[in-house]
Design an enzyme around this catalytic site. Structure first.
Site, short mmCIF file in Angstrom:
data_model
loop_
_atom_site.label_atom_id
_atom_site.label_comp_id
_atom_site.label_asym_id
_atom_site.label_seq_id
_atom_site.Cartn_x
_atom_site.Cartn_y
_atom_site.Cartn_z
N ASP A 89 -35.67 -33.70 3.61
CA ASP A 89 -36.09 -34.99 4.32
C ASP A 89 -34.69 -35.57 4.62
OD1 ASP A 89 -36.93 -37.56 5.05
OD2 ASP A 89 -38.97 -37.29 4.29
N SER A 129 -40.81 -39.70 9.31
CA SER A 129 -41.04 -38.43 8.28
C SER A 129 -42.64 -38.06 8.47
CB SER A 129 -40.96 -38.57 6.82
OG SER A 129 -39.48 -38.85 6.75
N THR A 182 -44.48 -37.36 3.94
CA THR A 182 -44.17 -35.65 4.41
C THR A 182 -45.18 -34.76 3.41
OG1 THR A 182 -41.89 -36.25 4.29
CG2 THR A 182 -42.33 -33.84 4.27
N GLU A 299 -40.61 -30.15 -0.88
CA GLU A 299 -39.82 -31.11 -0.13
C GLU A 299 -38.57 -31.67 -0.95
OE1 GLU A 299 -41.47 -34.86 0.58
OE2 GLU A 299 -40.24 -35.54 2.11
N ASP A 304 -33.18 -38.16 2.37
CA ASP A 304 -33.23 -39.29 3.20
C ASP A 304 -33.05 -40.59 2.54
OD1 ASP A 304 -34.67 -40.43 5.30
OD2 ASP A 304 -36.02 -41.16 4.02
N ASP A 346 -36.76 -32.70 8.52
CA ASP A 346 -37.82 -33.54 9.26
C ASP A 346 -36.86 -34.37 10.52
OD1 ASP A 346 -36.88 -35.35 7.39
OD2 ASP A 346 -38.94 -36.20 6.97
MG MG Z 1 -40.47 -37.06 3.04
ZN ZN Z 2 -36.31 -41.85 6.02
#
Ligand code: MG
Ligand code: ZN
Length: 461
Positions: A89, A129, A182, A299, A304, A346
């Site tokens: 992510d 996401s 996600t 994931e 992220d 993503d």
């Molecule tokens: Mg995520």
């Molecule tokens: Zn984010």
């Protein structure tokens, strides 16, 4: 008489001469005929050898043609039995580069031979996401915040649901809550991503998914649910092995397993340890029990969060954890031979760049242009049967399309038609690209649980 005698001698001599000449000619002829015979033999031999050479050449040409035909008409492409889709992510190319520099110039990601780029747009230029995971899970672009629902708020069938319908095993592994955007987009349907954790966990109960690993245990607990359902108990009744830690099952390979390592979001890598690599390995082992094959989504959720908090150290730690998990997936795929591993992201987070540093010392000096997602394309890696499908530039919706095609899963008619139409006329899905979209895109992310958690680190530059 003498004359007569002389003439007799002459005659005799003439005869001898004639005889000698004749013999000479005869010998000469013999020699000549011998030579001629030799010559004709040689000629015959060389003709034969030329014939043979011609034949040999024809055979060679034929076999070259056959080879060429083989090359021009390749055997039906190899199809995977299993797909492991790994999503980092917020992982952009800089995130990968920073981890590479830190890790002595190498990553497991380099073991994947096929590399491409993926467009991450939702119906807005900058995705969140939820919308990006929806695109990858259902083949449809939607608005930011939507969880496997289209712009008209119709439910979209996910690849996990389609795989389950066809009898494949499925699994979800994440370093966020299992109800976070996600993972949720692979098995639940919600018009908004925020404050739906309990609805998402209830939706999990309606699915046949074999493996679920991550955080968010509280959303399965009776005391934290308005409906007072004890989902953990219900899971056990459904035959799941339910644990808090992977070590609780040791080397056992249960038939179905739910492992919830935290009440809400799992800790960062330093405290979480090797959960993600171990979970990737264990989940693959469990799902591999199904003879029909499996689809699993893994994931690395917190890369992220490092981007949102503009924190390079955070990003690199999470990147290396994700990369170790990629290593586990490749190890499994190498041994198995029928597993396709796809690694992508993503969206990019942070507008991250490396502006100085040292390869020798494993140091990076970095800058962030933002604390939100950007529209930059993300890398895509593939390993195993079908990997070649993921080279070049693809759209995030094609993760769904290509994965379904490779696993021989039925693509919903409207999704397939829309995909073919886009391919035919070269248009991508309608994409809004004004500043309002970017403002909208900022909205739903921060009310989904992690905003508060990382507010402190947000001040670090
Ligand atoms: Mg995520
Ligand atoms: Zn984010």
């Amino acid at each position: 008489m003498l004359h007569k005698g002389y003439s007799l001698v002459l005659t005799a001599l003439a005869f001898i001469a004639f005889a000698l000449t004749f013999m000479a000619v005869k010998i000469g002829n013999a020699d000549l005929s011998k030579t001629t015979a030799n010559a004709s033999n040689t000629t015959q031999t060389s003709i034969d050898s030329i014939d043979n050479q011609v034949i040999a050449k024809e055979v060679a040409i034929k076999s070259v043609r056959t080879e060429a035909e083989k090359i021009n008409t390749p055997p039906p492409p190899a199809r995977p039995k299993n797909i492991i889709l790994m999503i980092g992510d917020g992982m952009g190319i800089t995130h990968i580069t920073a981890a590479t520099i830190y890790n002595k110039n190498t990553l497991n990601l380099e073991r994947l031979p096929v590399v491409g780029l993926m467009k991450t747009f939702s119906t807005q230029l900058i995705t969140d996401s939820a919308a990006s995971a929806t695109a990858m899970a259902t083949g449809k672009k939607t608005y930011n915040g939507a969880i496997a629902m289209d712009a008209r708020k119709n439910k979209l069938k996910t690849i996990v649901e389609i795989a389950e319908d066809k009898g494949l095993a499925t699994g979800i592994v994440t370093t966020s809550s299992v109800t976070h955007a996600t993972p949720a987009a692979f098995y639940s349907h919600q018009p908004r991503r925020s404050r739906v954790n309990r609805e998402v966990s209830a939706e999990f109960m309606t699915q046949g998914i074999e493996v679920l690993m991550g955080g968010g245990k509280r959303y399965f607990k009776k005391e934290h649910r308005q409906d007072k359902r004890d989902l953990l108990r219900e899971l056990r009744r459904k035959g799941y092995t339910v644990v808090d830690k992977l070590s609780e099952v040791g080397k056992d390979v249960p038939r179905k397993m739910v492992c919830l390592i935290d009440d809400m979001q799992p800790s960062g890598y330093n405290k979480r340890g090797d959960f993600l690599p171990d979970a990737t390995h264990k989940a693959a082992q469990i799902l591999d029990r199904d003879k029909d094959g499996f689809f699993m989504m893994v994931e690395g959720a917190q890369i992220d969060w490092g981007g949102h908090s503009r924190n390079s150290k955070f990003i690199i730690n999470e990147m290396l954890d994700f990369d170790r998990s990629v290593g586990k997936a490749i190890d499994f795929a190498e041994a198995d031979g029928e597993t396709l591993v796809i690694v992508t992201s993503d969206h990019e987070t942070g507008g991250y760049s490396i502006n100085d540093g040292s390869l020798k010392k494993g140091e990076v000096k970095t800058k962030f242009t933002d604390d939100y997602h950007t529209a930059t394309m993300v890398p895509l890696y593939a390993f195993g049967p079908g990997a070649e499908q993921f080279g070049g530039t693809i759209d995030n919706t094609e993760i769904f399309i290509k994965s379904c095609q490779l696993l021989d899963l039925e693509i919903p008619k409207d999704i397939l038609e829309a995909y073919q139409k886009q391919t035919d006329n070269g248009d991508s899905a309608e994409i809004g690209a004004d500043s309002t979209d970017i403002m909208d895109a900022h909205g739903p992310v921060f009310d989904s649980g992690f905003g508060q958690r990382f507010n402190k680190s947000k001040t670090k530059k």
